[in-house]
Design a protein around this motif. Structure first.
Motif, PDB file in Angstrom:
ATOM      1  N   VAL A   6       0.843  -1.206   0.000  1.00 49.37           N
ATOM      2  CA  VAL A   6       0.000   0.000   0.000  1.00 49.37           C
ATOM      3  C   VAL A   6       0.876   1.253   0.000  1.00 49.37           C
ATOM      4  N   GLU A   7       1.878   1.269   0.872  1.00 48.18           N
ATOM      5  CA  GLU A   7       2.756   2.444   0.959  1.00 48.18           C
ATOM      6  C   GLU A   7       3.503   2.664  -0.355  1.00 48.18           C
ATOM      7  N   ALA A   8       3.953   1.562  -0.962  1.00 48.03           N
ATOM      8  CA  ALA A   8       4.675   1.674  -2.232  1.00 48.03           C
ATOM      9  C   ALA A   8       3.765   2.259  -3.313  1.00 48.03           C
ATOM     10  N   TRP A   9       2.510   1.806  -3.351  1.00 48.58           N
ATOM     11  CA  TRP A   9       1.579   2.328  -4.346  1.00 48.58           C
ATOM     12  C   TRP A   9       1.235   3.790  -4.088  1.00 48.58           C
ATOM     13  N   LEU A  10       1.117   4.168  -2.807  1.00 48.93           N
ATOM     14  CA  LEU A  10       0.854   5.583  -2.492  1.00 48.93           C
ATOM     15  C   LEU A  10       2.017   6.446  -2.982  1.00 48.93           C
ATOM     16  N   PHE A  11       3.233   5.936  -2.812  1.00 46.88           N
ATOM     17  CA  PHE A  11       4.427   6.660  -3.270  1.00 46.88           C
ATOM     18  C   PHE A  11       4.385   6.842  -4.792  1.00 46.88           C
ATOM     19  N   VAL A  12       4.083   5.749  -5.503  1.00 48.44           N
ATOM     20  CA  VAL A  12       4.010   5.813  -6.968  1.00 48.44           C
ATOM     21  C   VAL A  12       2.897   6.773  -7.404  1.00 48.44           C
ATOM     22  N   ALA A  13       1.743   6.678  -6.717  1.00 45.72           N
ATOM     23  CA  ALA A  13       0.601   7.528  -7.072  1.00 45.72           C
ATOM     24  C   ALA A  13       0.934   9.000  -6.876  1.00 45.72           C
ATOM     25  N   GLN A  14       1.664   9.305  -5.793  1.00 43.47           N
ATOM     26  CA  GLN A  14       1.976  10.712  -5.555  1.00 43.47           C
ATOM     27  C   GLN A  14       2.974  11.247  -6.574  1.00 43.47           C
ATOM     28  N   ARG A  15       3.953  10.423  -6.942  1.00 40.08           N
ATOM     29  CA  ARG A  15       4.934  10.869  -7.941  1.00 40.08           C
ATOM     30  C   ARG A  15       4.280  11.010  -9.316  1.00 40.08           C
ATOM     31  N   ALA A  65      -5.815  14.477 -10.539  1.00 41.17           N
ATOM     32  CA  ALA A  65      -4.413  14.541 -10.105  1.00 41.17           C
ATOM     33  C   ALA A  65      -4.298  15.263  -8.766  1.00 41.17           C
ATOM     34  N   VAL A  66      -5.058  16.342  -8.617  1.00 44.23           N
ATOM     35  CA  VAL A  66      -5.056  17.079  -7.335  1.00 44.23           C
ATOM     36  C   VAL A  66      -5.599  16.195  -6.216  1.00 44.23           C
ATOM     37  N   ALA A  67      -6.696  15.474  -6.537  1.00 42.33           N
ATOM     38  CA  ALA A  67      -7.353  14.645  -5.517  1.00 42.33           C
ATOM     39  C   ALA A  67      -6.489  13.449  -5.104  1.00 42.33           C
ATOM     40  N   ILE A  68      -5.564  13.065  -5.952  1.00 49.26           N
ATOM     41  CA  ILE A  68      -4.628  11.992  -5.580  1.00 49.26           C
ATOM     42  C   ILE A  68      -3.439  12.576  -4.831  1.00 49.26           C
ATOM     43  N   HIS A  69      -2.891  13.671  -5.385  1.00 45.66           N
ATOM     44  CA  HIS A  69      -1.628  14.209  -4.868  1.00 45.66           C
ATOM     45  C   HIS A  69      -1.766  14.868  -3.483  1.00 45.66           C
ATOM     46  N   ALA A  70      -2.734  15.740  -3.352  1.00 44.27           N
ATOM     47  CA  ALA A  70      -2.845  16.526  -2.116  1.00 44.27           C
ATOM     48  C   ALA A  70      -3.120  15.662  -0.874  1.00 44.27           C
ATOM     49  N   PRO A  71      -4.062  14.720  -0.927  1.00 44.02           N
ATOM     50  CA  PRO A  71      -4.329  13.931   0.295  1.00 44.02           C
ATOM     51  C   PRO A  71      -3.124  13.086   0.738  1.00 44.02           C
ATOM     52  N   ILE A  72      -2.370  12.553  -0.216  1.00 47.46           N
ATOM     53  CA  ILE A  72      -1.215  11.732   0.168  1.00 47.46           C
ATOM     54  C   ILE A  72      -0.157  12.608   0.851  1.00 47.46           C
ATOM     55  N   GLY A  73       0.040  13.800   0.316  1.00 45.54           N
ATOM     56  CA  GLY A  73       0.987  14.734   0.938  1.00 45.54           C
ATOM     57  C   GLY A  73       0.518  15.177   2.312  1.00 45.54           C
ATOM     58  N   LEU A  74      -0.800  15.433   2.402  1.00 44.92           N
ATOM     59  CA  LEU A  74      -1.374  15.857   3.681  1.00 44.92           C
ATOM     60  C   LEU A  74      -1.233  14.742   4.729  1.00 44.92           C
ATOM     61  N   ARG A  75      -1.369  13.507   4.265  1.00 46.15           N
ATOM     62  CA  ARG A  75      -1.224  12.349   5.161  1.00 46.15           C
ATOM     63  C   ARG A  75       0.180  12.344   5.781  1.00 46.15           C
ATOM     64  N   ALA A  76       1.191  12.604   4.962  1.00 46.06           N
ATOM     65  CA  ALA A  76       2.566  12.633   5.477  1.00 46.06           C
ATOM     66  C   ALA A  76       2.752  13.777   6.477  1.00 46.06           C
ATOM     67  N   ILE A  77       2.151  14.930   6.173  1.00 45.80           N
ATOM     68  CA  ILE A  77       2.273  16.088   7.074  1.00 45.80           C
ATOM     69  C   ILE A  77       1.606  15.783   8.415  1.00 45.80           C
ATOM     70  N   PHE A  78       0.412  15.190   8.373  1.00 43.93           N
ATOM     71  CA  PHE A  78      -0.288  14.836   9.614  1.00 43.93           C
ATOM     72  C   PHE A  78       0.532  13.840  10.431  1.00 43.93           C
ATOM     73  N   ARG A  79       1.109  12.859   9.742  1.00 45.82           N
ATOM     74  CA  ARG A  79       1.897  11.839  10.444  1.00 45.82           C
ATOM     75  C   ARG A  79       3.115  12.461  11.115  1.00 45.82           C
ATOM     76  N   GLU A  80       3.794  13.347  10.399  1.00 42.52           N
ATOM     77  CA  GLU A  80       5.040  13.896  10.916  1.00 42.52           C
ATOM     78  C   GLU A  80       4.823  14.978  11.966  1.00 42.52           C
ATOM     79  N   HIS A  81       3.867  15.859  11.724  1.00 42.68           N
ATOM     80  CA  HIS A  81       3.780  17.046  12.580  1.00 42.68           C
ATOM     81  C   HIS A  81       2.669  17.006  13.613  1.00 42.68           C
ATOM     82  N   LEU A  82       1.684  16.128  13.422  1.00 42.31           N
ATOM     83  CA  LEU A  82       0.624  16.024  14.426  1.00 42.31           C
ATOM     84  C   LEU A  82       0.631  14.652  15.105  1.00 42.31           C
TER      85      LEU A  82
END
Lengths: 113, 242
Positions: A6-15, A65-82
């Motif tokens: 799942v994580e690998a696919w999220l990475f590919v999807a975001q790139r 593309a926005v709906a794929i890219h933004a949530p995955i990035g936001l997920r990383a921000i939430f994980r790291e900073h909150l």
């Protein structure tokens, strides 16, 4: 599906979505700059966008593309900073993605219809 | 001021654990003096209760790393004269629990090394012939570029992602995984790929390149991690991730 997969696919999807966004943003900006050279009214914009299949396809992809890219990035921000992680975060992010698609396509419908 | 006396260095040293504070010492300035020499002088001559860690003193073992004036460094190869005329401020490495004074607990660092499967795994059955590893092959060159890591944890202490994300495996563990993924003799590729594709694996790296900037061996863990990202992406597309 394993967590690693799942994580690998999220990475590919975001790139991949980032690559699509690069093209979309460039075309979007170039079109705006070209279209408003002599000033543009709302009526003139709608006259050009209504019924335009090219516009619907292009911005349909842009929204996706926005709906794929933004949530995955936001997920990383939430994980790291909150410190927010787990199933609740993934559910929240999925809802955000659906919201982006709905709002984006709704706006597109207003231009196309 | 004590720090301005000719021939002496004013040194602020972290004492205690997480809730400690700085103690000040005055140490004679010497020619070719390293930061580790300064710490050793304090421990031998001024305060024998000071805790710190070192072994080889020649940049091989990776055990003497500390935070020097806010930057993680190997202290045995850091000359005081090159740090300017100001006072020295010494703390344990960042992003790791503090044990006492200048000694950080490296257990999380090495636990993550193990989590990334950062060890050579031989095939179950020994092969009759030795593996051929052409020195100029792409894989061997890639492994060579990262192989000189001494496990000092300077990169881990310098890493923003390690500071923000407790799950992140860190530059050293991932760099080690990259060298092993390029070792044709290793038999744990699929399991290691799954380990580094997890949430705290290579995709968590933001490519800030602090690891590259601070590595005392001038390695480039960011490039190794970029290689792992490509490897993971290709494996995902091919359906090869366990």
């Amino acid at each position: 599906m394993s967590r690693a997969r799942v994580e690998a696919w999220l990475f590919v999807a975001q790139r991949a979505s980032a690559a699509a966004l690069g093209v979309c943003v460039a075309v979007h900006l170039a079109t705006i700059v070209y279209a408003v050279r002599g000033g543009l009214t709302a009526a003139e914009i709608l006259a050009r966008t209504q019924g335009s299949v090219a516009l619907a396809l292009f911005y349909g992809v842009f929204v996706l593309a926005v709906a794929i890219h933004a949530p995955i990035g936001l997920r990383a921000i939430f994980r790291e900073h909150l410190g927010w992680r787990g199933a609740a975060l993934d559910a929240g992010i999925a809802i955000f993605a659906v919201l982006l698609v709905w709002l984006g396509w709704r706006a597109l419908g207003g231009l196309f219809g | 001021m004590r720090g301005m006396e000719p021939g002496t260095i004013s040194v602020r040293v972290w004492r205690g654990r997480e809730d400690g504070g700085f103690a000040e010492y005055s140490v004679p300035r010497r020619a070719s003096q390293t930061v580790l020499d300064v710490v050793t002088f304090i421990q031998r001559k001024l305060d024998p209760t000071l805790a710190y860690r070192y072994a080889c003193r020649v940049g091989m073992c990776g055990s003497c790393a500390m935070t020097v004036n806010g930057r993680p460094r190997w202290t045995c190869r850091t000359h005081v004269a090159k740090l300017g005329a100001g006072p020295l401020t010494l703390e344990p490495l960042a992003n790791l629990p503090r044990i006492k004074d200048l000694a950080a607990d490296l257990a999380p660092f090495f636990d993550k090394w193990a989590q990334a499967l950062g060890r050579f795994v031989p095939p179950a059955e020994s092969k009759a012939e030795f593996a051929e590893v052409p020195p100029d092959s792409k894989a061997r060159q890639a492994a060579d570029a990262g192989i000189e890591c001494i496990g000092c944890a300077v990169c881990y202490a310098a890493c923003d992602t390690a500071a923000w994300n407790p799950d992140y495996l860190g530059p050293a563990a991932l760099n080690r995984a990259w060298t092993l993924m390029n070792d044709v003799r290793d038999a744990a590729g699929p399991a290691r790929l799954a380990a580094i594709a997890e949430a705290g694996g290579c995709s968590a790296c933001h490519s800030h390149q602090s690891c590259r900037e601070h590595c005392p061996k001038n390695l480039n863990p960011t490039a190794s991690i970029a290689g792992l990202k490509r490897m993971v992406a290709k494996a995902a597309l091919a359906g090869d991730i366990e």
